[in-house]
Design an enzyme around this catalytic site. Sequence first.
Site, short mmCIF file in Angstrom:
data_model
loop_
_atom_site.label_atom_id
_atom_site.label_comp_id
_atom_site.label_asym_id
_atom_site.label_seq_id
_atom_site.Cartn_x
_atom_site.Cartn_y
_atom_site.Cartn_z
N LYS A 119 5.04 -4.41 -4.96
CA LYS A 119 5.30 -3.80 -4.60
C LYS A 119 4.47 -3.36 -3.23
O LYS A 119 4.31 -4.00 -2.18
CB LYS A 119 4.16 -2.39 -5.74
CG LYS A 119 4.06 -1.73 -5.01
CD LYS A 119 3.04 -0.12 -5.64
CE LYS A 119 3.11 0.94 -5.85
NZ LYS A 119 2.22 2.08 -6.59
N LYS A 171 5.04 -0.27 -0.90
CA LYS A 171 4.72 0.99 -0.45
C LYS A 171 5.87 1.97 0.97
O LYS A 171 5.98 1.29 1.92
CB LYS A 171 3.29 1.28 0.23
CG LYS A 171 3.18 2.89 0.80
CD LYS A 171 3.50 3.71 -0.74
CE LYS A 171 1.95 3.70 -1.65
NZ LYS A 171 1.56 4.17 -2.42
N PRO A 221 8.39 4.96 -2.83
CA PRO A 221 7.63 5.73 -1.41
C PRO A 221 7.36 7.11 -1.77
O PRO A 221 7.97 7.87 -0.66
CB PRO A 221 9.49 6.44 -1.58
CG PRO A 221 9.80 6.94 -2.89
CD PRO A 221 8.91 5.67 -3.21
N ASN A 258 2.17 8.92 -10.48
CA ASN A 258 0.27 8.76 -10.57
C ASN A 258 0.66 10.20 -10.15
O ASN A 258 -0.42 10.24 -9.48
CB ASN A 258 -0.11 7.99 -9.38
CG ASN A 258 -0.18 7.88 -7.73
OD1 ASN A 258 1.04 7.37 -7.99
ND2 ASN A 258 -1.45 7.95 -7.49
N HIS A 300 -3.09 2.71 -12.14
CA HIS A 300 -3.11 2.75 -10.61
C HIS A 300 -4.38 2.28 -9.62
O HIS A 300 -5.54 2.29 -10.01
CB HIS A 300 -3.23 4.08 -10.30
CG HIS A 300 -2.70 4.55 -9.00
ND1 HIS A 300 -3.70 5.42 -8.66
CD2 HIS A 300 -1.24 4.32 -8.84
CE1 HIS A 300 -3.03 5.71 -7.58
NE2 HIS A 300 -1.21 4.92 -7.67
#
Length: 381
Positions: free
Chosen positions: A170, A172, A201, A249, A300
């Site tokens: 993943k 960011k 993002p 999330n 998450h």
Amino acid sequence: MKISDIRATTVTVPLEAPLRHANGCHWGRFVRTIVEVETDNGIVGLGEMGGGGESAEAVFRAMKSYLVGHDPARLEEMRFKIANPTASLYNNRTQILAALEFACLDILGQAWGVPVSEILGGRLRDRVPFATYCFFRYPNDAGAGEVRTAEQMVEFTRAMKARHGFTTHKVKGGVFPIEYELDVYKSLASAFPGDSFRFDPNAVWSTEQAIWFGQQIEGINNDYLEDPVFGLHGMRRTREKVRMPLATNTVVVNFEQLSSNILNTAVDVILLDTTFWGGIRQCVKAAGVCETFQLGVAVHSSGELGIQLATMLHLGSVLPNLAYAADAHYHHLTDDIIEGGLMRYEGGSISVPTAPGLGVKLNRDKLAEYRELYRKLGNYP
């Protein structure tokens, strides 16, 4: 068995390097509040919450007036005492409730001699898979650890894959211009054929930017595109134009938002955070709703130490519809405040604790060490 005391301790634990994100940076450390709930028969349950300081600790001291004398098994009653829907209109106690729920479940597991996963319905898996969390990073105080270029991102991910066995990665984003981050993401995907990828993002793009980015990455093996924009309407517009699942999330973190998403779908994958949703049990409930309406779920990460990581592991172990590797900031930490130090990744996954309760215990020396470091450094700048 009744609650007799509640204690809160703020700590700060170092990271390998400062983690950059759309809202700024975690400057080389996480600040967390460690919560201890003690019962009249001497059992101590552990909880954890993001952030800290005197104001956070004072909130937990104030919870004593609500909860001393309360049966820790009466979790729904506790929820309505401190975070019922009417009260939440005027104060956000969701994360406070979560930390207290963690501790109460830990107490019950210890009292009953079973891990928390058994209280939640029984584990379906003994290990929970995780993704590499790939941040752009500033160098640390020693001048190492920087991740800024595509080459550095690939190098970092290769090191994490070799050390921990990750096969999902993943990124960011939201730090650099969108075209630059697209090149980095494509470079990463090219470097690890056969692995899966996701991009987040932090909802800083416009809908037009999100659509453009999503269309550019359709050839990558994407798990999902996470929070490219903020708001259900923007997510719906994006979802109409891109051919991959959207995840969140931020815009679905309670049941009212979940119902809105079901009635008019904007998000395909709900990222369940044991803190943001108000506890592990709330996440299990939400996962059941998602299973009914055929929405995906994943676990998450909100920047955990070992106590919250344990809650994530117990949650991940009991979800029949867990379709994706979990997120974790955990591999960026240099240490932990639990006995035994940092939990170990093997084959890209972590074993679900089997000891009674959450299955982790405080290392009192580490708690004192990182309490003192917090006193020296204070809150985030």
